[in-house]
Write a protein that holds these residues in place. Sequence first.
Motif, PDB file in Angstrom:
ATOM      1  N   VAL A 150       0.855  -1.177   0.000  1.00  0.00           N
ATOM      2  CA  VAL A 150       0.000   0.000   0.000  1.00  0.00           C
ATOM      3  C   VAL A 150       0.894   1.230   0.000  1.00  0.00           C
ATOM      4  O   VAL A 150       1.655   1.454   0.948  1.00  0.00           O
ATOM      5  N   ASP A 151       0.815   2.029  -1.067  1.00  0.00           N
ATOM      6  CA  ASP A 151       1.572   3.282  -1.086  1.00  0.00           C
ATOM      7  C   ASP A 151       0.611   4.438  -1.306  1.00  0.00           C
ATOM      8  O   ASP A 151      -0.613   4.290  -1.164  1.00  0.00           O
ATOM      9  N   ALA A 152       1.129   5.598  -1.665  1.00  0.00           N
ATOM     10  CA  ALA A 152       0.297   6.797  -1.725  1.00  0.00           C
ATOM     11  C   ALA A 152      -0.793   6.709  -2.780  1.00  0.00           C
ATOM     12  O   ALA A 152      -1.879   7.269  -2.600  1.00  0.00           O
ATOM     13  N   GLY A 153      -0.541   5.983  -3.864  1.00  0.00           N
ATOM     14  CA  GLY A 153      -1.489   6.009  -4.965  1.00  0.00           C
ATOM     15  C   GLY A 153      -2.187   4.720  -5.287  1.00  0.00           C
ATOM     16  O   GLY A 153      -3.174   4.720  -6.040  1.00  0.00           O
ATOM     17  N   ALA A 154      -1.716   3.593  -4.734  1.00  0.00           N
ATOM     18  CA  ALA A 154      -2.284   2.316  -5.171  1.00  0.00           C
ATOM     19  C   ALA A 154      -2.001   1.207  -4.165  1.00  0.00           C
ATOM     20  O   ALA A 154      -1.127   1.332  -3.294  1.00  0.00           O
ATOM     21  N   ILE A 155      -2.753   0.126  -4.311  1.00  0.00           N
ATOM     22  CA  ILE A 155      -2.470  -1.140  -3.631  1.00  0.00           C
ATOM     23  C   ILE A 155      -1.996  -2.111  -4.692  1.00  0.00           C
ATOM     24  O   ILE A 155      -2.716  -2.379  -5.661  1.00  0.00           O
ATOM     25  N   GLN A 156      -0.791  -2.613  -4.543  1.00  0.00           N
ATOM     26  CA  GLN A 156      -0.295  -3.629  -5.465  1.00  0.00           C
ATOM     27  C   GLN A 156      -0.482  -4.991  -4.828  1.00  0.00           C
ATOM     28  O   GLN A 156      -0.058  -5.216  -3.689  1.00  0.00           O
ATOM     29  N   VAL A 157      -1.127  -5.883  -5.554  1.00  0.00           N
ATOM     30  CA  VAL A 157      -1.398  -7.237  -5.070  1.00  0.00           C
ATOM     31  C   VAL A 157      -0.545  -8.206  -5.877  1.00  0.00           C
ATOM     32  O   VAL A 157      -0.739  -8.359  -7.083  1.00  0.00           O
ATOM     33  N   ASN A 158       0.402  -8.842  -5.219  1.00  0.00           N
ATOM     34  CA  ASN A 158       1.274  -9.825  -5.863  1.00  0.00           C
ATOM     35  C   ASN A 158       0.957 -11.210  -5.323  1.00  0.00           C
ATOM     36  O   ASN A 158       1.018 -11.434  -4.102  1.00  0.00           O
ATOM     37  N   TYR A 159       0.621 -12.126  -6.213  1.00  0.00           N
ATOM     38  CA  TYR A 159       0.407 -13.514  -5.803  1.00  0.00           C
ATOM     39  C   TYR A 159       1.663 -14.326  -6.094  1.00  0.00           C
ATOM     40  O   TYR A 159       2.254 -14.213  -7.175  1.00  0.00           O
ATOM     41  N   HIS A 160       2.074 -15.146  -5.114  1.00  0.00           N
ATOM     42  CA  HIS A 160       3.275 -15.976  -5.237  1.00  0.00           C
ATOM     43  C   HIS A 160       2.896 -17.436  -5.021  1.00  0.00           C
ATOM     44  O   HIS A 160       2.036 -17.753  -4.187  1.00  0.00           O
ATOM     45  N   ASP A 161       3.586 -18.332  -5.728  1.00  0.00           N
ATOM     46  CA  ASP A 161       3.327 -19.756  -5.526  1.00  0.00           C
ATOM     47  C   ASP A 161       4.090 -20.255  -4.304  1.00  0.00           C
ATOM     48  O   ASP A 161       4.776 -19.497  -3.621  1.00  0.00           O
ATOM     49  N   ARG A 162       3.993 -21.545  -4.039  1.00  0.00           N
ATOM     50  CA  ARG A 162       4.575 -22.065  -2.797  1.00  0.00           C
ATOM     51  C   ARG A 162       6.095 -22.013  -2.797  1.00  0.00           C
ATOM     52  O   ARG A 162       6.720 -22.101  -1.737  1.00  0.00           O
ATOM     53  N   ASP A 163       6.701 -21.846  -3.970  1.00  0.00           N
ATOM     54  CA  ASP A 163       8.151 -21.693  -4.038  1.00  0.00           C
ATOM     55  C   ASP A 163       8.581 -20.225  -4.034  1.00  0.00           C
ATOM     56  O   ASP A 163       9.767 -19.923  -4.162  1.00  0.00           O
ATOM     57  N   GLY A 164       7.617 -19.319  -3.917  1.00  0.00           N
ATOM     58  CA  GLY A 164       7.930 -17.900  -3.868  1.00  0.00           C
ATOM     59  C   GLY A 164       7.899 -17.194  -5.204  1.00  0.00           C
ATOM     60  O   GLY A 164       8.038 -15.973  -5.267  1.00  0.00           O
ATOM     61  N   LYS A 165       7.720 -17.935  -6.306  1.00  0.00           N
ATOM     62  CA  LYS A 165       7.689 -17.325  -7.642  1.00  0.00           C
ATOM     63  C   LYS A 165       6.445 -16.451  -7.770  1.00  0.00           C
ATOM     64  O   LYS A 165       5.339 -16.872  -7.421  1.00  0.00           O
TER      65      LYS A 165
END
Length: 465
Positions: free
Chosen positions: A440-455
Motif C-alpha cells: 500500500v503506497d500513496a497512490g495504489a495497492i499492489q497485489v502480488n500472488y506468489h506460488d509455494r516456491d515464492g515465484k
Amino acid sequence: MFKPTIGPIIGHTTTNHARIFMRADNQGPARVFAAIRYRAAGTQQWSASIFAELGSLRDMTQVFALNNLSSDTEYEYQTGWFSPMNPVHTVNSVAELPLQWPREIYRLRTRSSQALQPRAYIVGSCRYLRMTAGIPTLPHLCDRIFASINQLIEGAQPPISATLMTGDQIYVDDLNRFAPDREYKEILSKYRAAFSQPNIQRLMAGTSTYMILDDHEIEDNWPANAERSDNELYSNAMAAYEIYQASHSPAHQLTTNDTVNRAKLEHYWYQFNDGDVEWFVTDSRTRRNLSAADRRVLDVEQEQALLTWLTNSAARVKFVVTSVMFYPDRKRLGDDAWQAFPEQRLRLLETIRTQRIRNVVFVSGDVHGSLTARLTHSEDPDFEVHTIVSSPFCNSKLLPYATASTFILDQPLVRTAAGDYQHELTSAVVSEDNFAHLLVDAGAIQVNYHDRDGKRLQSTEITLR
C-alpha cells in the motif's frame, strides 16, 4: 530455561505495544513458569524480565504484553520456560533465580507513526495439514510455502507490517467422513502440530500475525451442518481457538496494569490500525443467523460496529476481512458465503455508496483460489469497491481449486431500483497453492500472488482514490 514448545508468536502490535504468545510443556504436578525479556536491537541491556505461571487450563500458554516501546523500532526478545525444583516458588520469587535463557534471539518491529509511509502485508488462508492417528502426514508439504514467505520478508521494502491469516488455519474435520476430531485434546493436538512446524514457527516469531477463524476450525459449513450433538464439538473447538488464535489478537483488552486480559471474550471480531491503513476483521462464522426472517453473516452488534467504522474512520484505506467471499458469487456451493445473505450484503454496499466511502477493500479466502475483482454501480460512477481473495496456503488432494468458471461473472451481483452492482475480475484466478503480498503506497495497492516456491504468479494494481 527451555525454548517454547509452540511459538513464540508475535500477535497484535502497535507503535508502542506488542503481544507475544508462547507455550511450555506440561510437567504434571510441578509448577511451570514462563519468562520474557527484550531490548532495542543494537543495544546490550535487557529489560527487566516478565514472569508468568502457566497452567493446563490454557494448555500451558501465556501471552506477554510488551509496553512502552518506541515506534518504528526493531527489538530483540528472548522467551522460555522452566520448572523450579522448589514447589513453593511464586511469580515474584522466581525473579531472583539465576536463569540461563535459551540461546534463540527473536526480532520484532513496532509500527511506524508516520501516516503516509508505505505499508506491506502477507495474506493467506486454508492450510490443510492432514493428521493421522494424531501425527501430521507429510507436514513439510504444508510448511514449504512459509519458507517462501520468510524469504520474501527478509528483503521486503517496505517491511512487512503483518501477516493476515483469514481462516482455516487448521482443519478439525480433515477426516470428517471417517474419524472426525471432536474431543478437546484432539483439537489442541492439531493446533500444536500446525503451529510447531519450523517455517511457520519462524514466520510467526518474527512478524506479527492476525488470525480469524472460518468453518474448518469447527466443522465444514458451520453452522449450517450443525446438529444437536455438535454442542460439545463447538465448545471444544472454540476453547482451543481462543487459546491459539484469539489470545494474541486485539479482541482481548488490556487490564489496568497493562497485561492481556484473557477472560472470556464477548466477541471474536476486532479492529486494528497501521498508520492511515485500518483493518476490520469480522467474525463471519460464529455469529450467523440462518432464520428466514433475518438471515445474516454478522450479528446485529457486529454489523453496526462495522457500519459505524466504515462511516466514521478517517483511514485512507479500509480493509474488511471476511473469511468467506463477499463477491463474486459461485455457480455452485455458494450457500456458505455472502451470496446466501443478500440483504445484509446490500446494506453494507448501500452504506458505502450513499456515504461516499472510498478505498474499501474486502479481503477473504476460503475458495481455494485467489483473485482480485472490482465492483461498480451502473448509476453511480463514484462508487467502487474491490476484493482481494487469497487461498489456499496448502490444499488437499481431496479438494479442487477454484477457476474462473467457478464464479458467476456474466450478470450483475445485485439489481436494485437505484441501479445495478456490476463486477468484473481484475486478475486471473490462481488455481494452485499461493499467498498474497500487498503493498500500500500513496497512490495504489499492489497485489502480488506468489506460488509455494515464492515465484510471483501475477500482479494487480488497485488505484486509490
